[in-house]
Scaffold this motif. Structure first.
Motif, PDB file in Angstrom:
ATOM      1  N   ILE A 132       0.818  -1.225   0.000  1.00  0.00           N
ATOM      2  CA  ILE A 132       0.000   0.000   0.000  1.00  0.00           C
ATOM      3  C   ILE A 132       0.848   1.271   0.000  1.00  0.00           C
ATOM      4  CG2 ILE A 132      -2.074  -1.037   1.005  1.00  0.00           C
ATOM      5  CD1 ILE A 132      -1.259   0.214   3.690  1.00  0.00           C
ATOM      6  N   TYR A 133       2.085   1.164   0.448  1.00  0.00           N
ATOM      7  CA  TYR A 133       2.919   2.361   0.410  1.00  0.00           C
ATOM      8  C   TYR A 133       4.372   2.012   0.159  1.00  0.00           C
ATOM      9  CZ  TYR A 133       5.622   6.406   1.749  1.00  0.00           C
ATOM     10  OH  TYR A 133       6.522   7.430   1.731  1.00  0.00           O
ATOM     11  N   LEU A 167      -1.060   5.686  -1.571  1.00  0.00           N
ATOM     12  CA  LEU A 167      -0.991   6.666  -0.489  1.00  0.00           C
ATOM     13  C   LEU A 167       0.299   7.472  -0.495  1.00  0.00           C
ATOM     14  CD1 LEU A 167      -1.957   4.177   2.352  1.00  0.00           C
ATOM     15  CD2 LEU A 167      -3.413   6.012   1.515  1.00  0.00           C
ATOM     16  N   LEU A 168       0.236   8.643   0.083  1.00  0.00           N
ATOM     17  CA  LEU A 168       1.464   9.358   0.415  1.00  0.00           C
ATOM     18  C   LEU A 168       1.739   9.111   1.905  1.00  0.00           C
ATOM     19  CD1 LEU A 168       0.869  12.666  -1.538  1.00  0.00           C
ATOM     20  CD2 LEU A 168       2.453  10.815  -2.095  1.00  0.00           C
ATOM     21  N   LEU A 169       2.946   9.398   2.324  1.00  0.00           N
ATOM     22  CA  LEU A 169       3.318   9.065   3.694  1.00  0.00           C
ATOM     23  C   LEU A 169       2.378   9.719   4.716  1.00  0.00           C
ATOM     24  CD1 LEU A 169       5.242   7.580   5.570  1.00  0.00           C
ATOM     25  CD2 LEU A 169       6.780   9.524   5.482  1.00  0.00           C
ATOM     26  N   GLU A 170       2.067  10.974   4.488  1.00  0.00           N
ATOM     27  CA  GLU A 170       1.214  11.667   5.470  1.00  0.00           C
ATOM     28  C   GLU A 170      -0.163  11.037   5.577  1.00  0.00           C
ATOM     29  OE1 GLU A 170       1.164  16.015   5.622  1.00  0.00           O
ATOM     30  OE2 GLU A 170       3.126  15.914   4.643  1.00  0.00           O
ATOM     31  N   GLU A 171      -0.695  10.630   4.433  1.00  0.00           N
ATOM     32  CA  GLU A 171      -2.002   9.960   4.452  1.00  0.00           C
ATOM     33  C   GLU A 171      -1.910   8.646   5.213  1.00  0.00           C
ATOM     34  OE1 GLU A 171      -3.198  11.634   0.017  1.00  0.00           O
ATOM     35  OE2 GLU A 171      -2.443   9.605   0.261  1.00  0.00           O
ATOM     36  N   LEU A 172      -0.822   7.959   4.971  1.00  0.00           N
ATOM     37  CA  LEU A 172      -0.623   6.674   5.648  1.00  0.00           C
ATOM     38  C   LEU A 172      -0.591   6.863   7.169  1.00  0.00           C
ATOM     39  CD1 LEU A 172       0.248   3.619   5.443  1.00  0.00           C
ATOM     40  CD2 LEU A 172       2.588   4.468   5.543  1.00  0.00           C
ATOM     41  N   LEU A 173       0.098   7.915   7.588  1.00  0.00           N
ATOM     42  CA  LEU A 173       0.234   8.147   9.024  1.00  0.00           C
ATOM     43  C   LEU A 173      -1.107   8.514   9.646  1.00  0.00           C
ATOM     44  CD1 LEU A 173       3.630  10.052   9.079  1.00  0.00           C
ATOM     45  CD2 LEU A 173       3.175   7.768   9.983  1.00  0.00           C
ATOM     46  N   LEU A 188       4.330   4.106  12.955  1.00  0.00           N
ATOM     47  CA  LEU A 188       3.923   2.992  12.095  1.00  0.00           C
ATOM     48  C   LEU A 188       4.001   1.643  12.817  1.00  0.00           C
ATOM     49  CD1 LEU A 188       5.475   4.011   8.654  1.00  0.00           C
ATOM     50  CD2 LEU A 188       3.082   4.152   9.366  1.00  0.00           C
ATOM     51  N   VAL A 189       4.976   1.530  13.700  1.00  0.00           N
ATOM     52  CA  VAL A 189       5.118   0.259  14.429  1.00  0.00           C
ATOM     53  C   VAL A 189       3.837  -0.043  15.221  1.00  0.00           C
ATOM     54  CG1 VAL A 189       6.309  -0.860  16.365  1.00  0.00           C
ATOM     55  CG2 VAL A 189       7.632   0.247  14.572  1.00  0.00           C
TER      56      VAL A 189
END
Ligand code: SF4
Ligand code: SF4
Lengths: 451, 300
Positions: free
Chosen positions: B44-45, B53-59, B95-96
């Motif tokens: 997904i990323y 996704l972009l990183l910020e969206e993922l977070l 993320l962890v």
């Protein structure tokens, strides 16, 4: 108005800080905020260990770093009148390896990094280009992994081999190895013919005028169509000054600033850090905003990369495209893909020239660790443009290692009121999406830029 | 997203302090294996690839991540390194919390690797060191270290497919999957016969001879299966003629990697598990049998 955008998918990350006036970008800063300190790491190391370290500056163009390091170390021998004999075989195997890495990078760049985003500018269905899933994406990845085997045969693996060593190369390919290497290139040539340009490579390489653009078929035609629909031939123009620092059997050195001059003098290279952070925070200048330095040649910003190489070599087709569309985003991408065809054919020829009866390696009479002092400057052409290494040795250890990567030439900060190449290319653009594409037409590698 | 897509384990690939070599190693994998991998998992990323996704969206999103793969070393020093306005350490920790498995992809993510040598930033670590015990307490499995500079793509595939199928895998004391890292790089090297009879390579650039005695080969001291699962399907460093530089070990990169450190003519380090005395007597005996064939070119 000011906007700050984070640009991903450029091998690392960059920040694009734009000032807007009347819906156009009036000023731009490209910020690279990551620093890994390779030049510091190399200090005090044994010279041969640099052959292991410098390829790890970048996972895409590691072989270019390796070749620069090995040639720099050999230059140090030469400066001590201990000139090494590098056989033709070794020279060819080095250049084949480097070219293969460029070929691999160009295939991946077009299909994996650029096209999935370029097709977003169209309402038509281009789902075959979809990253990770699309048929074209997968076919391109299959081709890249097949072609890179050429390098694995002579280097043992890719990425990150150090098969070039002062005195030659470590491997000793057989005739069957050479044949197999040609087979893998043939796979790449078939891909180029069937997938990218839709015609025989000879036919494509005989193009010599911009009108031939209309003969291009297959995936490159999709790019051409999309470009003209969206005006990519009008955006991204910079100074139209070009620089090629490295020369080889595949490329010629030279520079174009209005006219073409075929010799290069390293004396003219200057690396400045007015806008660059210092590792000692207390020494940061107030104008520092990026880890990238600025590189100038004879006091000017130059572009480097496949477009510059094509123009300096005066390869007809792209030179003619360039006459019409200048150093636009469109021309830049076309030049990169054109170089893919050029290098596939060239590299196959280079393999044919290898004489297996020659030595791969001739041991230097003395160890490089025995030199009290040594200094060398070299440049090679990497996928993204000219790569420069400067090495100094003191008492058999590295005392200074300076690297100027292609992306520093293209993407470093402007200086003294002079815009850098990429800044100049982006200013005047009317959308952030286009600005990002222009930035990426330089084949940005933030990893390399800040090393 | 189709329902089939939803049921696939989700992978997030994070890049911290790295050269992106592991990404390119993965992209150079055998095409059929890569396709099977992409069909079986949902990546997904990935920062270099055009993922949804972009990183910020993922977070920001709350969804669970099955496998968090990290390429590169971790630092909490924002002056030297940041991604999306945060330190790699902050991103990692966020993320962890959402992840079931945490996998270090490459020697930098495992132990700091090449990047740890940048001493001016004293805050560079592999995953294990960068995280506190309580920060990883929600994980299903101990951290898995896939060492290598870069990691072999097949090691990633085998690990992920095994975890998908069997939920856990055996790790050695350094957190590496035992089945990959119990072998030595030396196993399967085409130069083994030369090693046995103590015939050294006369120089670089030859098919003949072992690279242990002069060129610094670490094959007998390095845990990896390079010579069994070939690189790029075709070769390995030692088969080609380059000494193993021990890139899967925690002490990589060491000093003077392309020469063998010796003491009165004897390699300073001998193969794992062999005493120096045993090695020396064996070497002495082996050398007395001068096997002509091993001193000639293979193809004349
Ligand atoms: S070259 Fe290295 S891996 Fe190969 S046999 Fe010799 S010691 Fe072992
Ligand atoms: S042979 Fe040694 S140096 Fe090469 S990839 Fe394997 S472990 Fe790393």
């Amino acid at each position: 108005m000011k906007t700050v955008d984070i640009v991903e998918r450029i091998e690392g990350e960059a920040k694009l800080v734009c000032q807007w006036e009347k819906n156009k970008i009036s000023d731009v800063r490209v910020e690279f905020l990551n620093f890994r300190g390779f030049e510091y790491i190399l200090k005090g190391k044994a010279p041969l260990d640099a052959l292991v370290y410098t390829p790890r500056i970048c996972g895409i163009c590691g072989q270019a770093h390796l070749k620069a390091t090995v040639e720099a170390l050999e230059q140090i021998y030469k400066n001590h009148n201990e000139e090494l004999i590098i056989t033709n075989k070794a020279k060819l195997l080095r250049e084949v390896g480097l070219n293969i890495e460029i070929i691999d990078s160009h295939i991946k760049w077009f299909y994996m990094f650029i096209m999935p985003d370029v097709v977003k500018f169209s309402n038509n269905d281009y789902s075959e280009y979809k990253a990770l899933k699309g048929k074209k994406w997968l076919e391109a990845s299959a081709c890249a992994s097949e072609v890179i085997k050429v390098l694995a045969i002579i280097g043992g693996q890719w990425p990150h081999t150090s098969y070039m060593i002062p005195g030659g190369v470590v491997s000793d390919p057989t005739l069957l190895d050479l044949t197999t290497m040609q087979n893998y290139i043939d796979y790449g040539i078939k891909f180029f013919e069937n997938n990218l340009v839709g015609m025989e490579i000879e036919n494509y390489l005989s193009f010599n005028e911009a009108e031939d653009l209309y003969k291009v078929k297959a995936d490159l035609k999709d790019f051409i169509t999309l470009s003209f629909e969206n005006g990519f031939e009008k955006i991204g123009k910079s100074y139209n000054r070009h620089l090629v620092l490295g020369s080889s059997l595949s490329f010629e050195e030279g520079k174009i600033n209005k006219k073409l001059i075929k010799n290069i003098d390293f004396e003219n290279i200057e690396e400045l850090s007015l806008n660059t952070f210092n590792i000692d925070k207390s020494k940061n200048s107030k104008d520092a905003y990026t880890w990238s330095k600025s590189a100038l040649y004879a006091n000017n910003f130059y572009e480097t990369g496949p477009l510059s190489r094509t123009l300096v070599q005066n390869r007809k087709f792209i030179s003619s495209v360039h006459k019409h569309y200048k150093d636009s985003m469109f021309t830049r991408v076309m030049a990169r893909m054109d170089e893919l065809g050029f290098l596939l054919k060239k590299t196959k020829e280079l393999i044919k020239r290898v004489d297996i009866s020659e030595d791969s390696f001739i041991k230097p009479k003395i160890s490089i660790n025995e030199f009290k002092h040594g200094l060398a400057e070299v440049a090679v052409e990497a996928c993204r443009g000219s790569l420069y290494h400067e090495v100094e040795i003191e008492d058999g250890k590295i005392s200074k290692y300076d690297v100027i990567t292609p992306t520093v030439w293209n993407l470093g900060p402007g200086i003294d009121g002079k815009l850098s190449t990429s800044q100049k290319a982006i200013i005047g653009t009317n959308s952030i999406e286009k600005a990002k594409l222009i930035l990426r037409s330089f084949d940005v590698c933030s990893v390399c830029t800040t090393h | 997203m189709t329902s089939r897509e939803c049921s696939k384990p989700k992978i997030v690939w994070l890049q911290a302090i790295t050269c992106n070599g592991n990404t390119h190693s993965l992209l150079s994998a055998n095409a059929n294996r890569l396709k099977l991998f992409l069909d079986s998992f949902n990546l997904i990323y990935h920062p270099s690839l055009t993922t949804e996704l972009l990183l910020e969206e993922l977070l920001q999103q709350n969804e669970e991540i099955d496998f968090l793969l990290v390429e590169g070393a971790i630092t909490s020093n924002k002056d030297f390194f940041q991604i999306s306005n945060q330190t790699t350490s902050e991103v990692l920790k966020k993320l962890v919390l959402k992840s079931k498995y945490l996998i270090a992809v490459g020697s930098c993510a495992s132990y700091g690797g090449v990047h740890k040598k940048f001493e001016q930033n004293s805050d560079i670590f592999g995953l294990e060191e960068a995280l506190e015990k309580k920060e990883i307490s929600s994980l299903f499995h101990p951290i898995i270290n896939l060492t290598g500079c870069p990691v072999h793509p097949e090691w990633i595939f085998q690990t992920l497919f095994s975890l998908k199928e069997y939920k856990k895998i055996g790790l050695d004391e350094k957190g590496r999957p035992k089945e990959i890292y119990s072998h030595l790089a030396h196993h399967g090297c085409t130069r083994n016969e030369y090693f046995e009879w103590k015939v050294e390579a006369k120089s670089f650039g030859l098919k003949e001879g072992c690279l242990f005695y002069e060129q610094g080969c670490r094959g007998p001291m390095t845990h990896s299966n390079c010579n069994r699962v070939l690189w790029n399907d075709v070769n390995t460093k030692t088969r080609a003629g380059m000494p193993c530089i021990g890139c899967t070990e925690f002490d990589f990169p060491r000093d003077n990697m392309l020469e063998t450190k010796k003491n009165i003519g004897i390699p300073d380090q001998v193969p794992i598990g062999v005493s120096k005395r045993a090695y020396l007597s064996l070497a002495g005996v082996a050398k007395t049998f001068k096997i002509e064939r091993l001193h000639e070119r293979i193809i004349k």
